[in-house]
Design a protein around this motif. Structure first.
Motif, PDB file in Angstrom:
ATOM      1  N   LEU A 169       0.822  -1.208   0.000  1.00  0.00           N
ATOM      2  CA  LEU A 169       0.000   0.000   0.000  1.00  0.00           C
ATOM      3  C   LEU A 169       0.857   1.260   0.000  1.00  0.00           C
ATOM      4  CD1 LEU A 169      -2.691   1.445   0.171  1.00  0.00           C
ATOM      5  CD2 LEU A 169      -2.661   1.133   2.650  1.00  0.00           C
ATOM      6  N   ASP A 170       0.615   2.123  -0.953  1.00  0.00           N
ATOM      7  CA  ASP A 170       1.306   3.405  -0.997  1.00  0.00           C
ATOM      8  C   ASP A 170       0.288   4.463  -1.402  1.00  0.00           C
ATOM      9  OD1 ASP A 170       2.720   5.669  -1.555  1.00  0.00           O
ATOM     10  OD2 ASP A 170       4.276   4.669  -2.743  1.00  0.00           O
ATOM     11  N   GLU A 171      -0.041   5.334  -0.453  1.00  0.00           N
ATOM     12  CA  GLU A 171      -1.106   6.316  -0.697  1.00  0.00           C
ATOM     13  C   GLU A 171      -0.792   7.239  -1.872  1.00  0.00           C
ATOM     14  OE1 GLU A 171      -4.140   6.660   0.524  1.00  0.00           O
ATOM     15  OE2 GLU A 171      -3.980   4.975   1.917  1.00  0.00           O
ATOM     16  N   ALA A 172       0.453   7.382  -2.201  1.00  0.00           N
ATOM     17  CA  ALA A 172       0.822   8.243  -3.331  1.00  0.00           C
ATOM     18  C   ALA A 172       0.317   7.666  -4.644  1.00  0.00           C
ATOM     19  CB  ALA A 172       2.343   8.416  -3.387  1.00  0.00           C
ATOM     20  N   ARG A 173       0.020   6.385  -4.640  1.00  0.00           N
ATOM     21  CA  ARG A 173      -0.443   5.734  -5.866  1.00  0.00           C
ATOM     22  C   ARG A 173      -1.967   5.688  -5.958  1.00  0.00           C
ATOM     23  NH1 ARG A 173       4.509   3.658  -7.152  1.00  0.00           N
ATOM     24  NH2 ARG A 173       5.517   2.473  -5.484  1.00  0.00           N
ATOM     25  N   ILE A 174      -2.627   6.322  -5.020  1.00  0.00           N
ATOM     26  CA  ILE A 174      -4.087   6.327  -5.043  1.00  0.00           C
ATOM     27  C   ILE A 174      -4.574   7.709  -5.436  1.00  0.00           C
ATOM     28  CG2 ILE A 174      -6.176   6.122  -3.642  1.00  0.00           C
ATOM     29  CD1 ILE A 174      -4.676   3.962  -2.058  1.00  0.00           C
ATOM     30  N   LEU A 175      -5.305   7.757  -6.542  1.00  0.00           N
ATOM     31  CA  LEU A 175      -5.710   9.049  -7.077  1.00  0.00           C
ATOM     32  C   LEU A 175      -7.204   9.038  -7.354  1.00  0.00           C
ATOM     33  CD1 LEU A 175      -3.378  10.935  -7.381  1.00  0.00           C
ATOM     34  CD2 LEU A 175      -3.802  10.968  -9.830  1.00  0.00           C
ATOM     35  N   THR A 176      -7.874  10.027  -6.794  1.00  0.00           N
ATOM     36  CA  THR A 176      -9.318  10.106  -7.033  1.00  0.00           C
ATOM     37  C   THR A 176      -9.708  11.534  -7.382  1.00  0.00           C
ATOM     38  OG1 THR A 176      -9.879  10.667  -4.760  1.00  0.00           O
ATOM     39  CG2 THR A 176      -9.695   8.326  -5.286  1.00  0.00           C
ATOM     40  N   THR A 177     -10.885  11.662  -7.935  1.00  0.00           N
ATOM     41  CA  THR A 177     -11.421  12.988  -8.255  1.00  0.00           C
ATOM     42  C   THR A 177     -12.933  12.941  -8.088  1.00  0.00           C
ATOM     43  OG1 THR A 177     -11.888  14.501 -10.065  1.00  0.00           O
ATOM     44  CG2 THR A 177     -11.328  12.270 -10.660  1.00  0.00           C
ATOM     45  N   PRO A 178     -13.515  14.034  -7.669  1.00  0.00           N
ATOM     46  CA  PRO A 178     -14.973  14.051  -7.538  1.00  0.00           C
ATOM     47  C   PRO A 178     -15.695  14.182  -8.883  1.00  0.00           C
ATOM     48  CG  PRO A 178     -14.038  16.152  -6.839  1.00  0.00           C
ATOM     49  CD  PRO A 178     -12.894  15.248  -7.127  1.00  0.00           C
ATOM     50  N   GLN A 179     -14.949  14.494  -9.923  1.00  0.00           N
ATOM     51  CA  GLN A 179     -15.588  14.651 -11.235  1.00  0.00           C
ATOM     52  C   GLN A 179     -16.218  13.348 -11.713  1.00  0.00           C
ATOM     53  OE1 GLN A 179     -11.772  16.560 -12.938  1.00  0.00           O
ATOM     54  NE2 GLN A 179     -13.432  17.331 -14.232  1.00  0.00           N
ATOM     55  N   PRO A 180     -17.178  13.456 -12.614  1.00  0.00           N
ATOM     56  CA  PRO A 180     -17.748  12.226 -13.171  1.00  0.00           C
ATOM     57  C   PRO A 180     -16.718  11.453 -13.980  1.00  0.00           C
ATOM     58  CG  PRO A 180     -18.710  14.171 -14.213  1.00  0.00           C
ATOM     59  CD  PRO A 180     -17.872  14.659 -13.080  1.00  0.00           C
ATOM     60  N   SER A 181     -16.900  10.174 -14.013  1.00  0.00           N
ATOM     61  CA  SER A 181     -15.980   9.304 -14.738  1.00  0.00           C
ATOM     62  C   SER A 181     -16.097   9.503 -16.242  1.00  0.00           C
ATOM     63  CB  SER A 181     -16.330   7.854 -14.382  1.00  0.00           C
ATOM     64  OG  SER A 181     -15.496   6.975 -15.095  1.00  0.00           O
ATOM     65  N   SER A 182     -14.961   9.489 -16.909  1.00  0.00           N
ATOM     66  CA  SER A 182     -14.964   9.583 -18.372  1.00  0.00           C
ATOM     67  C   SER A 182     -13.621   9.101 -18.887  1.00  0.00           C
ATOM     68  CB  SER A 182     -15.198  11.022 -18.818  1.00  0.00           C
ATOM     69  OG  SER A 182     -14.053  11.804 -18.540  1.00  0.00           O
ATOM     70  N   VAL A 183     -13.542   8.862 -20.176  1.00  0.00           N
ATOM     71  CA  VAL A 183     -12.284   8.427 -20.770  1.00  0.00           C
ATOM     72  C   VAL A 183     -11.221   9.514 -20.588  1.00  0.00           C
ATOM     73  CG1 VAL A 183     -11.164   7.762 -22.917  1.00  0.00           C
ATOM     74  CG2 VAL A 183     -13.465   6.934 -22.416  1.00  0.00           C
ATOM     75  N   GLY A 184     -11.637  10.749 -20.791  1.00  0.00           N
ATOM     76  CA  GLY A 184     -10.694  11.855 -20.631  1.00  0.00           C
ATOM     77  C   GLY A 184     -10.109  11.911 -19.232  1.00  0.00           C
ATOM     78  N   ILE A 185     -10.978  11.779 -18.233  1.00  0.00           N
ATOM     79  CA  ILE A 185     -10.531  11.800 -16.839  1.00  0.00           C
ATOM     80  C   ILE A 185      -9.578  10.639 -16.564  1.00  0.00           C
ATOM     81  CG2 ILE A 185     -11.327  11.452 -14.469  1.00  0.00           C
ATOM     82  CD1 ILE A 185     -11.946  14.183 -15.340  1.00  0.00           C
TER      83      ILE A 185
END
Lengths: 339, 339
Positions: free
Chosen positions: A216-232
């Motif tokens: 587990l390495d928190e630096a490798r966990i990335l999230t965003t509140p934006q809706p999911s899309s290919v661009g995101i």
DNA sequence: CGCGATAATGACAGCGCAATCATTTTGTGC
DNA sequence: GCACAAAATGATTGCGCTGTCATTATCGCG
């Protein structure tokens, strides 16, 4: 191209059919709703009259008199998300040919909007309800518990109010994470958009598995509140690699993201799966056709929809008749070329 | 997890609210439907009573009494096709917060099923209808013409019954074909799945343009009755190249197909756009994120949905008030890397 | 202050169907 | 052929709301 005239229609009513067939109104009503209890002779006369007059029942009058409409409510958090369009298809196909209409409510990942929709739907006295989570507001849950119709909660297993169809989302993510580990990847990351409660829990499951084997390495966990899309998906991989360039695998919380990540990798000439493995979640049709083909945790979205509507229809037809009230449809880790 | 009790609900009615507020039932009805014509004082009393009793109107009773429900019917040929999920979003967003419910009918590209759905929907006395084509059966068209509610036909321009929102599909395909020609491609092909009437017409437009510059070759035109998908896109390209290996460009009738074709090209190590150009149609979000990014004829699907519902709501609110009854939203040829 | 005009309110009936209970018809066994 | 049960049918009523038209309150103005 002329504007429509709004002439008053003179639709035939039950009473019209009744007098045309020489029976009483209620007999007509019965031939429509439960033909079994009407005599062969009367039934034929009525059916003939219906056909001749072109009679169609008025659902509003029926709903008012019987205190129950032929609407089935389907609450989904998103219309964009491909996951739900598969569920939708299953539900619609199952409702096809029955006397029920499906009405979709989109609560846009807001539990508050969901509560409002529950209220609105219940005011229609629906025949049944399908809801897409267990994460209602307390008030929303109370409303559902008190509702005078069967309710199926879909997508997950867990603490359902009435009936449920789904699979173990956490086990599914764990299967994906273990798959990456088993393939020899040691520095796995996780990307996710739109962190609704379910996405949060899935991330938790990923943390559990990677922590358990010291990866587990928190630096490798990335999230965003934006809706999911290919661009995101592309953006998230870009940021992930900026923060932790030695990441060698990435679990994507959605197919959109996985496709976006795959394309971003192609743009950067990162070799998949040699330099970077990509594992997808849900497995929409497209995933298997990518180059390289995406490994994915396949989820039974369509089946969830069709099973949910089937259970609902059974239960509406004969309350209490559905004995298997909580169905786990499972999932499948499908290894392809991207891992 | 307990089974639900089906207790009879004791919802408050209009009459309850009326007596609680010390006014007549009809005044309550009016404060809900047209607050403007009720006095300030009465309105406050009623609203207070509504809130106190937790009153919600019964749509069935309302529909029965007023001979018009608050349902808006939306007829689509497919729930799978991404095109319609965008339209759907536009419609739902526009209906959000109004007193109207959207009800979807899926006629699965069958004009006969569509006719049946028109009948079913009309039996509900909908407030309005949105239908996805101009290709109804004669009987279906007659039903729509006689319908006592506003109707918007979407996706195309043309001979609409009441109102319409769309764009010129044929001009859009011609723009794509011309784009390929202008980029110097001389042996263009065309692939399409699910040959509904609209797809047929678009193919016709492609033939027109390529024939006009002497580039029409029927061997390069490949269609299938199967539903469109990424997998099918790959297969169609495969077959196209088997039949006419020197094809240097392909116009795809759908984004799915274009993505599938692109992936098939990658699998065969065909360089896009040098050896083969790919032009897509519709331009869903994914198209621009592919590698290489897909050139596409972008169509305003979301706007079609939101404009259609807006026109419908206006016309429902004040019949005859919509003056611009036939809206052409246009399209855009977007050149990216794949051509 | 009083008149007519307009705004606000209400009484009543009925929309089309199904629940309830009463009644008639048909079937069964001896 | 009869008594009885079961099946089939019908008459009545009301679901909760809105349309229609009548009635009453309110306002502006000379």
């Amino acid at each position: 191209m002329a504007r429509k005239s709004r002439a008053g229609s003179n639709r035939p009513t039950l009473a019209d059919v009744a007098s045309a067939a020489g029976v009483s109104a209620i007999t007509v009503s019965r031939t429509i709703r439960s033909p079994g209890i009407v005599s062969e002779k009367a039934r034929r006369k009525v059916q003939e009259a219906i056909a001749r007059l072109g009679y169609t029942p008025d659902p509003a009058a029926s709903a008012l008199a019987s205190r129950s409409s032929s609407t089935i409510g389907l609450l989904v958090p998103s219309l964009t998300n491909n996951v739900f369009s598969d569920v939708l298809r299953g539900v619609y196909d199952g409702a096809q040919g029955t006397r029920f209409f499906v009405q979709i409510g989109n609560y846009r990942y807001s539990a508050l909007e969901e509560e409002g929709l529950i209220r609105t739907f219940l005011s229609q006295r629906p025949a049944g309800l399908i809801v897409s989570s267990m994460d209602q507001t307390p008030e929303g849950r109370r409303l559902l518990q008190a509702a005078p119709c069967p309710i199926v909660q879909i997508m997950e297993t867990g603490d359902a109010i009435d009936m449920s169809v789904g699979f173990d989302q956490l086990a599914a993510v764990r299967a994906g994470a273990r798959h990456l580990r088993d393939r020899g990847y040691r520095r796995p990351g996780f990307i996710s958009a739109r962190m609704d409660p379910r996405a949060q829990r899935r991330l938790g499951a990923f943390r559990d598995v990677t922590a358990a084997c010291g990866q587990l390495d928190e630096a490798r966990i990335l999230t965003t509140p934006q809706p999911s899309s290919v661009g995101i998906g592309g953006h998230l991989l870009e940021q992930l690699l900026a923060r932790a360039p030695d990441t060698d695998a990435v679990m994507c919380n959605n197919d959109d993201l996985a496709v976006g990540a795959l394309m971003e990798a192609a743009r950067r000439h990162i070799k998949v799966p040699d330099q970077l493995a990509i594992c997808s979640y849900n497995d929409i049709e497209m995933a298997r056709h990518m180059v390289p083909a995406l490994s994915a945790v396949a989820t039974p979205r369509r089946e969830i929809g069709s099973r949910a509507i089937a259970m609902l229809l059974d239960e509406i037809g004969a309350p209490g008749s559905v004995t298997e009230r909580h169905v786990d449809l499972g999932f499948e880790m499908i290894a392809r070329e991207s891992t």
